[in-house]
Each structure stands twice: as C-alpha cells, then as structure tokens.
Scaffold this motif. Sequence first.
Motif, PDB file in Angstrom:
ATOM      1  N   ALA A  58       0.850  -1.192   0.000  1.00 14.27           N
ATOM      2  CA  ALA A  58       0.000   0.000   0.000  1.00 14.27           C
ATOM      3  C   ALA A  58       0.885   1.240   0.000  1.00 14.27           C
ATOM      4  CB  ALA A  58      -0.892  -0.004   1.243  1.00 14.27           C
ATOM      5  N   LEU A  60       0.828   5.463  -0.056  1.00 12.23           N
ATOM      6  CA  LEU A  60      -0.051   6.585   0.268  1.00 12.23           C
ATOM      7  C   LEU A  60      -0.036   7.671  -0.806  1.00 12.23           C
ATOM      8  CD1 LEU A  60      -1.843   7.919   2.455  1.00 12.23           C
ATOM      9  CD2 LEU A  60       0.261   8.800   3.503  1.00 12.23           C
ATOM     10  N   PRO A  72       4.135  10.729  -1.624  1.00 11.84           N
ATOM     11  CA  PRO A  72       4.650  10.983  -0.267  1.00 11.84           C
ATOM     12  C   PRO A  72       5.854  11.925  -0.201  1.00 11.84           C
ATOM     13  CG  PRO A  72       4.248   8.647  -0.584  1.00 11.84           C
ATOM     14  CD  PRO A  72       4.030   9.295  -1.905  1.00 11.84           C
ATOM     15  N   VAL A  92      -4.050   4.634   7.213  1.00 10.46           N
ATOM     16  CA  VAL A  92      -3.448   3.750   6.200  1.00 10.46           C
ATOM     17  C   VAL A  92      -3.590   2.278   6.613  1.00 10.46           C
ATOM     18  CG1 VAL A  92      -1.276   3.021   5.104  1.00 10.46           C
ATOM     19  CG2 VAL A  92      -1.791   5.461   5.324  1.00 10.46           C
ATOM     20  N   LEU A 117       5.749   1.935   7.532  1.00  8.08           N
ATOM     21  CA  LEU A 117       5.649   2.667   8.789  1.00  8.08           C
ATOM     22  C   LEU A 117       6.789   3.668   8.922  1.00  8.08           C
ATOM     23  CD1 LEU A 117       4.958  -0.186  11.398  1.00  8.08           C
ATOM     24  CD2 LEU A 117       3.275   1.229  10.211  1.00  8.08           C
ATOM     25  N   GLU A 148       6.394  -2.829   6.742  1.00  9.52           N
ATOM     26  CA  GLU A 148       7.694  -2.462   6.182  1.00  9.52           C
ATOM     27  C   GLU A 148       8.281  -1.310   6.983  1.00  9.52           C
ATOM     28  OE1 GLU A 148       7.753  -1.804   1.957  1.00  9.52           O
ATOM     29  OE2 GLU A 148       6.972  -3.804   1.518  1.00  9.52           O
ATOM     30  N   ARG A 202      16.210   0.324  -4.260  1.00 13.25           N
ATOM     31  CA  ARG A 202      16.200   0.565  -5.705  1.00 13.25           C
ATOM     32  C   ARG A 202      17.557   1.034  -6.235  1.00 13.25           C
ATOM     33  NH1 ARG A 202      11.834   4.140  -6.010  1.00 13.25           N
ATOM     34  NH2 ARG A 202      13.024   5.989  -6.471  1.00 13.25           N
ATOM     35  N   VAL A 237      12.347  -2.732 -10.047  1.00 11.95           N
ATOM     36  CA  VAL A 237      12.711  -3.498 -11.245  1.00 11.95           C
ATOM     37  C   VAL A 237      12.017  -2.883 -12.462  1.00 11.95           C
ATOM     38  CG1 VAL A 237      12.740  -5.783 -12.316  1.00 11.95           C
ATOM     39  CG2 VAL A 237      12.876  -5.563  -9.814  1.00 11.95           C
ATOM     40  N   TYR A 257       8.163  -1.180 -11.803  1.00 11.43           N
ATOM     41  CA  TYR A 257       7.309  -0.728 -12.895  1.00 11.43           C
ATOM     42  C   TYR A 257       7.199  -1.766 -14.010  1.00 11.43           C
ATOM     43  CZ  TYR A 257       7.502   3.984 -10.848  1.00 11.43           C
ATOM     44  OH  TYR A 257       7.396   5.063 -10.017  1.00 11.43           O
TER      45      TYR A 257
HETATM   46  P1  C2E Z   1       9.143   2.588  -0.480  1.00 10.26           P
HETATM   47  O1  C2E Z   1       8.359   1.922   0.581  1.00 10.26           O
HETATM   48  O2  C2E Z   1      10.558   2.156  -0.655  1.00 10.26           O
HETATM   49  O3  C2E Z   1       8.288   2.376  -1.805  1.00 10.26           O
HETATM   50  C1  C2E Z   1       8.835   2.286  -3.100  1.00 10.26           C
HETATM   51  C2  C2E Z   1       8.681   3.559  -3.900  1.00 10.26           C
HETATM   52  O4  C2E Z   1       9.242   3.384  -5.198  1.00 10.26           O
HETATM   53  C3  C2E Z   1       7.241   4.001  -4.142  1.00 10.26           C
HETATM   54  O5  C2E Z   1       7.236   5.432  -4.253  1.00 10.26           O
HETATM   55  C4  C2E Z   1       6.944   3.379  -5.506  1.00 10.26           C
HETATM   56  O6  C2E Z   1       5.902   4.032  -6.195  1.00 10.26           O
HETATM   57  C5  C2E Z   1       8.255   3.568  -6.195  1.00 10.26           C
HETATM   58  N1  C2E Z   1       8.509   2.558  -7.218  1.00 10.26           N
HETATM   59  C6  C2E Z   1       8.027   1.288  -7.291  1.00 10.26           C
HETATM   60  N2  C2E Z   1       8.506   0.645  -8.371  1.00 10.26           N
HETATM   61  C7  C2E Z   1       9.332   1.517  -8.989  1.00 10.26           C
HETATM   62  C8  C2E Z   1      10.139   1.427 -10.196  1.00 10.26           C
HETATM   63  O7  C2E Z   1      10.215   0.415 -10.887  1.00 10.26           O
HETATM   64  N3  C2E Z   1      10.858   2.549 -10.512  1.00 10.26           N
HETATM   65  C9  C2E Z   1      10.816   3.684  -9.774  1.00 10.26           C
HETATM   66  N4  C2E Z   1      11.541   4.726 -10.187  1.00 10.26           N
HETATM   67  N5  C2E Z   1      10.062   3.804  -8.656  1.00 10.26           N
HETATM   68  C10 C2E Z   1       9.343   2.717  -8.272  1.00 10.26           C
HETATM   69  P2  C2E Z   1       6.132   6.311  -3.505  1.00 10.26           P
HETATM   70  O8  C2E Z   1       4.790   5.652  -3.641  1.00 10.26           O
HETATM   71  O9  C2E Z   1       6.285   7.716  -3.993  1.00 10.26           O
HETATM   72  O10 C2E Z   1       6.556   6.212  -1.990  1.00 10.26           O
HETATM   73  C11 C2E Z   1       7.790   6.723  -1.550  1.00 10.26           C
HETATM   74  C12 C2E Z   1       8.086   6.332  -0.129  1.00 10.26           C
HETATM   75  O11 C2E Z   1       7.126   6.934   0.744  1.00 10.26           O
HETATM   76  C13 C2E Z   1       7.978   4.842   0.140  1.00 10.26           C
HETATM   77  O12 C2E Z   1       9.169   4.190  -0.256  1.00 10.26           O
HETATM   78  C14 C2E Z   1       7.750   4.818   1.622  1.00 10.26           C
HETATM   79  O13 C2E Z   1       8.964   4.919   2.320  1.00 10.26           O
HETATM   80  C15 C2E Z   1       6.946   6.078   1.847  1.00 10.26           C
HETATM   81  N6  C2E Z   1       5.509   5.756   2.002  1.00 10.26           N
HETATM   82  C16 C2E Z   1       4.594   5.440   1.058  1.00 10.26           C
HETATM   83  N7  C2E Z   1       3.384   5.199   1.596  1.00 10.26           N
HETATM   84  C17 C2E Z   1       3.532   5.358   2.939  1.00 10.26           C
HETATM   85  C18 C2E Z   1       2.644   5.227   4.065  1.00 10.26           C
HETATM   86  O14 C2E Z   1       1.465   4.871   3.955  1.00 10.26           O
HETATM   87  N8  C2E Z   1       3.168   5.490   5.295  1.00 10.26           N
HETATM   88  C19 C2E Z   1       4.478   5.828   5.470  1.00 10.26           C
HETATM   89  N9  C2E Z   1       4.912   6.068   6.715  1.00 10.26           N
HETATM   90  N10 C2E Z   1       5.339   5.933   4.446  1.00 10.26           N
HETATM   91  C20 C2E Z   1       4.870   5.703   3.194  1.00 10.26           C
END
Ligand code: C2E
Length: 284
Positions: A58, A60, A72, A92, A117, A148, A202, A237, A257
């Motif tokens: 999930a 956000l 985020p 969430v 988290l 996570e 990543r 990936v 992606y």
């Molecule tokens: P994360 O948990 O390491 O999540 C992976 C991030 O990489 C996500 O960005 C995802 O959209 C992106 N991603 C996935 N596959 C690929 C890919 O192939 N290439 C690239 N360039 N990016 C990819 P997102 O959604 O912008 O989230 C960023 C970070 O924000 C997350 O990193 C996580 O640390 C945090 N986050 C997201 N949702 C929540 C939440 O509900 N609560 C909290 N506390 N943190 C959150």
Amino acid sequence: KRMGRNGYHFFQPSMNTLAQTHLQLMNDLWLAIDRDELRLHYQPKFHAPAGPILGFEALLRWEHPKQGLLTPDVFLQLAEKTGLIIPIGNWVINEACRQLREWHMQGHSAWSMAVNLSTLQFEQPTLVQTVLDCLARHNLPAESLILEVTETTAMHNPEESVRILTELTNAGVKASIDDFGTGYSSLLYLKQLPACELKIDRAFVKDLSGESDDATIVSAIVALAKTLNLKVVAEGVETEAQQQFLTELGCNTLQGYLLGRPVTAQTVEELCNNLEAMKNPLPS
Ligand code: C2E
Ligand code: MG
Ligand code: MG
Ligand code: MG
C-alpha cells in the motif's frame, strides 16, 4: 518585533512565499483525513521472475483539492514533523486491512498486504495494539499483514526495534526491512530482528549489470539473507535484464514498474478480471 510585544502576525506572501506554501500545505494536511482526501495505491509483489502475485504494498497518496494527486515525497516529511503521521498512519493501516479483507473475500485469500511505517509510528507505544485491533476489526489472519520499516528506522533504536518486532511477530504479523543497504545496520541487531524479508533498495537495482559493483552488493545481501533465513525482495525493477539478473542472483520476490506500477484498488480488480476472462473464455 517592530510591531510591538505579544503580537502574532500571520505570514504575508511578500515575506516568504516558500514558508507560506509550507504553512498552507500543513493546514491542508490537518484536514485531509476528515475531508477524505487520502488514497492508497497498491503495487504488486511478484514471486520471481514473473509471478504469481504474492500480495501488494500500500502506497499513500493525497488527492489535494488544488494540487491534484500528491506522492509521499511532497508531504511525508511534513506529516512526520507535525506528528500528523500518527492519525494518517492509522488511517493507512485500517484502509489497507479493509481492502485486503475485500480481496480475500473475492477469492484471493493468499494475497498479503504490506504497509509502510515511519519511525515515529513504529516507536509509538500503542502501535502493536493498533495493528492487532485493526486485524481483528477486519477479521484478517495476522500472517497476511507485512509491516515495512526502513533499515534506518529499524536501527534508530535497535534494542527497542527488536522488542517491538518480537511482539508483532509473536502475534503472527510479518516484518520487512525496507530500503536495505542505505542505512547502517549493526549485524548484531540485524541477526536478532525477527523480520521475514530484506528489501534491497532501488539504488542497487538501477545500474545492475554483470560488471557493476551493484551485482556484487546484491549477491552479498542475498548471501546475508540466506544466512539469516530471510527472503530477499528487489524493488524498482524496470527492465527485463534486471528481472532476469536479480532472479539469477537469488532474489525471491520482485517489485517494480516492469511488473506492475502502483494502481488503485479498482484497477487491481479490473486487471484481475481481465486475466480471469482470458483464462476462461466464454463458450462460443
Ligand atoms: P518505499 O516503501 O521504498 O516504496 C517504493 C517507492 O518506489 C514508491 O514510491 C513506488 O511508487 C516507487 N517505485 C516502485 N517501483 C518503482 C520502479 O520500478 N521505478 C521507480 N523509479 N520507482 C518505483 P512512492 O509511492 O512515492 O513512496 C515513496 C516512499 O514513501 C515509500 O518508499 C515509503 O517509504 C513512503 N511511504 C509510502 N506510503 C507510505 C505510508 O502509507 N506510510 C508511510 N509512513 N510511508 C509511506
Ligand atoms: Mg516500502
Ligand atoms: Mg523501499
Ligand atoms: Mg524508499
């Protein structure tokens, strides 16, 4: 100060537009839950190399009334600094569990749900009870929830992390160490952390090739994980070459992606229905 003592003055745009935008965003964020502007997108985790889907993470999003869908990176820091991450994080956890229960009822009972988290959230004394209450409310087996926490969060107060994760895993909830390789793990504590998987950041996947140092690092993480009896997930990936190489190096789970972007719950369901439709064509 020029305007006398004990006076409060709101920021004027002329003073500092950046600070003003910041304040405005903070104000909006306070109201985001009540105004029902928070959303979750779901990104699939695949058994390497290409399936089946093991579950979803999930992620956000904030549907800001004026600025559109925000990720985020725009508001998470603000939410953490103001403490708003606690009510937002609770929202969430609840919403992710509610959605997973729905998917289980639709027949996908093997799917898991991963929730990220923040440090502040992870270290809240009420976290364990909040999580267990939520699982009970939605009638979900604890084993289907993965929490996570980043390596940095886990190592912020390692002894405390061991205690919290032990409590959670004793109840059946799983834990994943996110963005692994970017923090500074003490192997002594890593060994004691009752996690189920390491998620390779990543950054190590991006330039992966036979000749890069990153391949050596990924191999080392896979070897470490094997020793500690953990699964290895690769995030980010984007190419078939990465997919193949990570699988050969021994990563169990892939996310990125190439295999699936984060999408709405509705899109997850439409994609599944289409796959089902392809498997069971209507008799002609
Ligand atoms: P994360 O948990 O390491 O999540 C992976 C991030 O990489 C996500 O960005 C995802 O959209 C992106 N991603 C996935 N596959 C690929 C890919 O192939 N290439 C690239 N360039 N990016 C990819 P997102 O959604 O912008 O989230 C960023 C970070 O924000 C997350 O990193 C996580 O640390 C945090 N986050 C997201 N949702 C929540 C939440 O509900 N609560 C909290 N506390 N943190 C959150
Ligand atoms: Mg994550
Ligand atoms: Mg990550
Ligand atoms: Mg990350």
